[in-house]
Design an enzyme around this catalytic site. Structure first.
Site, PDB file in Angstrom:
ATOM      1  N   THR A 184      27.710  71.371  76.362  1.00 42.99           N
ATOM      2  CA  THR A 184      27.092  72.377  75.499  1.00 42.99           C
ATOM      3  C   THR A 184      26.638  71.696  74.222  1.00 42.99           C
ATOM      4  O   THR A 184      27.301  70.800  73.704  1.00 42.99           O
ATOM      5  CB  THR A 184      28.018  73.590  75.256  1.00 42.99           C
ATOM      6  OG1 THR A 184      27.239  74.661  74.733  1.00 42.99           O
ATOM      7  CG2 THR A 184      29.158  73.284  74.296  1.00 42.99           C
ATOM      8  N   CYS A 197      29.642  78.327  65.948  1.00 39.23           N
ATOM      9  CA  CYS A 197      30.102  78.689  67.297  1.00 39.23           C
ATOM     10  C   CYS A 197      31.298  77.813  67.699  1.00 39.23           C
ATOM     11  O   CYS A 197      31.478  76.728  67.151  1.00 39.23           O
ATOM     12  CB  CYS A 197      29.005  78.435  68.335  1.00 39.23           C
ATOM     13  SG  CYS A 197      27.660  79.629  68.288  1.00 39.23           S
ATOM     14  N   HIS A 251      31.019  78.883  75.420  1.00 36.76           N
ATOM     15  CA  HIS A 251      30.322  78.663  74.136  1.00 36.76           C
ATOM     16  C   HIS A 251      30.165  80.048  73.494  1.00 36.76           C
ATOM     17  O   HIS A 251      29.263  80.804  73.849  1.00 36.76           O
ATOM     18  CB  HIS A 251      28.966  77.996  74.382  1.00 36.76           C
ATOM     19  CG  HIS A 251      28.194  77.675  73.131  1.00 36.76           C
ATOM     20  ND1 HIS A 251      27.303  76.624  73.062  1.00 36.76           N
ATOM     21  CD2 HIS A 251      28.146  78.256  71.915  1.00 36.76           C
ATOM     22  CE1 HIS A 251      26.763  76.584  71.861  1.00 36.76           C
ATOM     23  NE2 HIS A 251      27.246  77.588  71.142  1.00 36.76           N
TER      24      HIS A 251
END
Lengths: 187, 169
Positions: B36, B42, B59
């Site tokens: 990711t 995040c 994620h």
């Protein structure tokens, strides 16, 4: 709470025109150059579109500020690709051959952010008859996705929309041209 | 086991990669790499069964939904139980899972950004504790972006944090 970004009045092109005029005025005073700033904008309700459009995993320069007052609480990001940021620094520094340490360049970009975001805050204050203030702009160089997911997306995904404004700054005499994207998300 | 390896370059691993987008989760087994990119505030949460060599990479964007939940993987609070459920559906036992958390940075100093990064990490720790999943490695906070490569075969979690400058090298 009203969603200010969705308000039809705010989307009106007259406000973009006014913002363009204010930025032009400020840049002329600051640099003495014959420069014109134009602002155009759209509203994007789907945050996935924002991710797709602006998250390319590329390094980008962001000038960012929080804006709040009355019912307004939001983030404004001015996004510049790295060559544009360099050009803007040269332009604002008077085209002088600058020994551009990161710190000097970032101070100049902060000053530019102050002009743009200060004018937005002033226009919003007058439009909504409340005192809209903003935090001192910060300059960050990082991956576009990381900047967007830290700032605009958390607000936009909760409250539904992002305002995208394009600021074009050009000087006919010196063939100078810059294109800056502004992302604003408000509640 | 699972170990974090910090680097500023993407590792050159010639095995199939599975990309996990924002508000998403993927499950993979050996020999895959779960990837990711560009975490800001995040968080990426890796749930790993080292014996069977199967992992889930989440994620997540926000700590928890404000009202209704439009996408379970967008929020840390709903993503962890959902991923655990998906793993259990594949025959993985929850008690054998170990976890890592990466991300939750404050890219900007603004209150909103700081709050979300920090709250994402706190919520992730809390959810893992609630589910009795051992947190074995963590690289969180700070003010820079991170990308994540998880090698399911070896348990190596590469955290890539590139540095950028306006001028010069």
């Amino acid at each position: 709470m009203d969603n200010i970004a969705l308000n039809k009045e705010y989307e009106h092109t007259a406000l973009y025109r006014l913002l363009g005029e204010k930025i032009t005025e400020a840049l002329k005073m600051l640099t003495g150059a014959d420069v014109v700033a134009r602002v155009s904008g759209i509203r994007v309700a789907d945050t996935a579109q924002v991710i797709e459009k602006y998250s390319k995993d590329r390094p980008i320069v962001a000038i960012a500020s929080s804006i709040y007052g009355g019912d307004i609480d939001g983030q404004i990001l001015l996004l510049l690709d790295v060559p544009t940021a360099r050009d803007l620094v040269s332009f604002l520094a008077g085209m002088v051959e600058l020994e551009p340490s990161d710190e000097n360049a970032q101070d100049i970009l902060k000053e530019f952010g102050n002009i743009v975001i200060g004018n937005i805050s002033s226009i919003l204050s007058k439009t909504y008859m409340c005192r809209v203030v903003y935090s001192i702009p910060e300059v960050v160089v990082d991956l576009d996705t990381a900047i967007i997911d830290s700032t605009v997306l958390p607000i936009a995904s909760k409250y539904g929309a992002v305002e995208l404004l394009e600021i074009s700054i050009s000087s006919t005499s010196e063939q100078f041209k810059l294109r800056i994207i502004m992302l604003g998300a408000f509640i | 086991m699972m170990v974090i390896i910090k680097t500023d370059k993407y590792p050159d691993i010639a095995r199939p990669k599975i990309n996990v987008g924002i508000g998403d989760c993927k499950i993979a087994s050996n020999p895959h790499i779960l990837v990711t990119y560009s975490l800001g505030s995040c968080v990426a949460i890796v749930l790993y069964e080292p014996r069977i060599k199967t992992a889930a990479l989440i994620h997540a964007l926000l700590p928890e939904p404000k009202n209704s939940c439009d996408n379970s993987y967008k929020y840390v609070k709903t993503a962890v139980p959902k991923a655990v459920e998906e793993l259990e559906n594949k025959g993985i036992q929850k008690r054998r899972l170990i976890a890592s958390i990466v991300g939750g940075a404050s890219i900007l100093k603004s209150t909103m950004s700081m709050l979300i990064g920090k709250r994402n990490v706190e919520t992730a720790r809390s959810m893992l504790k609630t589910h009795g999943i051992k947190l074995v490695a963590e690289d969180t906070g700070g003010s820079h972006s991170r990308s994540v490569y998880f090698d399911v075969a070896t348990g190596k979690l590469f955290v890539i944090a590139p540095k950028f400058k306006l001028f010069g090298g």
